[in-house]
Design a protein around this motif. Structure first.
Motif, PDB file in Angstrom:
ATOM      1  N   VAL A  99       0.855  -1.188   0.000  1.00  0.00           N
ATOM      2  CA  VAL A  99       0.000   0.000   0.000  1.00  0.00           C
ATOM      3  C   VAL A  99       0.890   1.237   0.000  1.00  0.00           C
ATOM      4  O   VAL A  99       1.790   1.365   0.842  1.00  0.00           O
ATOM      5  CB  VAL A  99      -0.937   0.022   1.226  1.00  0.00           C
ATOM      6  N   ALA A 140      -2.897   1.090   7.296  1.00  0.00           N
ATOM      7  CA  ALA A 140      -3.973   0.714   6.383  1.00  0.00           C
ATOM      8  C   ALA A 140      -4.442  -0.699   6.732  1.00  0.00           C
ATOM      9  O   ALA A 140      -3.625  -1.580   6.988  1.00  0.00           O
ATOM     10  CB  ALA A 140      -3.502   0.764   4.931  1.00  0.00           C
ATOM     11  N   VAL A 163      -5.857  -4.043   5.509  1.00  0.00           N
ATOM     12  CA  VAL A 163      -6.025  -4.851   4.297  1.00  0.00           C
ATOM     13  C   VAL A 163      -6.845  -6.078   4.673  1.00  0.00           C
ATOM     14  O   VAL A 163      -6.476  -6.831   5.574  1.00  0.00           O
ATOM     15  CB  VAL A 163      -4.665  -5.283   3.724  1.00  0.00           C
ATOM     16  N   THR A 172      -1.094  -2.532   7.919  1.00  0.00           N
ATOM     17  CA  THR A 172       0.239  -2.329   7.363  1.00  0.00           C
ATOM     18  C   THR A 172       1.143  -1.607   8.362  1.00  0.00           C
ATOM     19  O   THR A 172       0.732  -0.665   9.026  1.00  0.00           O
ATOM     20  CB  THR A 172       0.191  -1.505   6.068  1.00  0.00           C
ATOM     21  N   VAL A 216      -8.875  -2.413   0.967  1.00  0.00           N
ATOM     22  CA  VAL A 216      -8.030  -1.645   1.880  1.00  0.00           C
ATOM     23  C   VAL A 216      -8.814  -0.452   2.400  1.00  0.00           C
ATOM     24  O   VAL A 216      -9.612   0.168   1.676  1.00  0.00           O
ATOM     25  CB  VAL A 216      -6.720  -1.199   1.185  1.00  0.00           C
ATOM     26  N   PHE A 247      -1.880  -1.180  -3.981  1.00  0.00           N
ATOM     27  CA  PHE A 247      -2.834  -0.085  -3.877  1.00  0.00           C
ATOM     28  C   PHE A 247      -2.072   1.235  -3.831  1.00  0.00           C
ATOM     29  O   PHE A 247      -1.025   1.333  -3.190  1.00  0.00           O
ATOM     30  CB  PHE A 247      -3.679  -0.205  -2.609  1.00  0.00           C
TER      31      PHE A 247
END
Length: 213
Positions: free
Chosen positions: A27, A38, A40, A146, A166, A194
């Motif tokens: 990401v 983030a 996921v 993340t 995400v 992403f």
């Protein structure tokens, strides 16, 4: 000798699933910089439901007038404890539909364990310090947050087709939650990437790159 080899093969096969599928998700932001915090999440196109994980207790600390961690994934039945490691009082609260609560915590105090029994997003704030924000994402599926390097790896996945989504607290308002499709096989890792369009960090003045997460 042959029957011993057959028995060994059968025992090895009964030790666990034969798959070893892996999915690597990266990401970044629109400038190509890695994005931490983030969430996921994975959804398989068709699969039997996995057994619910055993409930655990997670902690959200308050240090330097900052909730740590900023984003955390939990499952229904998990509990969360809010701990005040600052030298000032904090009034922790949420009006979220998934869980509403409030705790007035003096320095050194911790809240009683709070059971999170519904899926959904819980936005957490401090009624004394408006710049303090945190998020608890309660999901029944597979999800990882993340790190600052912006990459997570899902291990031991059954081969098949997955929808990868995400979420990040700084996604632009009104933006549709980004998602991609990924195919996981046994013989090589699958990859998904992403690039998110994010608004600035709303948490205030603290130098968050040097906080001890």
């Amino acid at each position: 000798m042959r029957w011993r080899l057959v028995m060994a093969w059968l025992l090895a096969g009964s030790a666990g699933p034969a798959w070893a599928g892996q999915l690597v998700v990266r990401v970044s932001d629109s400038g190509g910089h890695a994005v931490g915090d983030a969430v996921v999440s994975l959804m398989m196109a068709a699969t039997a439901s996995d057994p619910a994980p055993r409930p655990v207790t997670r902690y959200v600390d308050q240090r330097n007038e900052t909730f740590i961690p900023y984003v955390q994934v939990l499952h229904p039945g998990d509990r969360v404890v809010f701990r005040n490691s600052d030298g000032t009082r904090h009034h922790v609260y949420s009006f979220s539909e998934a869980k509403a609560f409030e705790f007035l915590l003096r320095p050194g105090e911790s809240s009683p364990p709070l059971t999170l029994d519904k899926t959904g997003l819980v936005a957490v704030g401090c009624n004394i310090h408006d710049h303090m924000i945190a998020y608890l994402l309660i999901t029944s599926g597979q999800a990882l947050v993340t790190p600052p390097q912006g990459q997570v790896v899902f291990e031991h996945l059954p081969p098949g087709h997955y929808t990868v989504k995400v979420w990040h607290p700084q996604l632009r308002p009104g933006q549709v939650q980004p998602s991609v499709e990924a195919t996981v096989a046994e013989d090589a890792p699958a990859h998904a990437e992403f690039a998110l369009s994010l608004i600035p960090d709303p948490r205030g003045f603290a130098d968050r790159e040097h906080l001890d997460y």
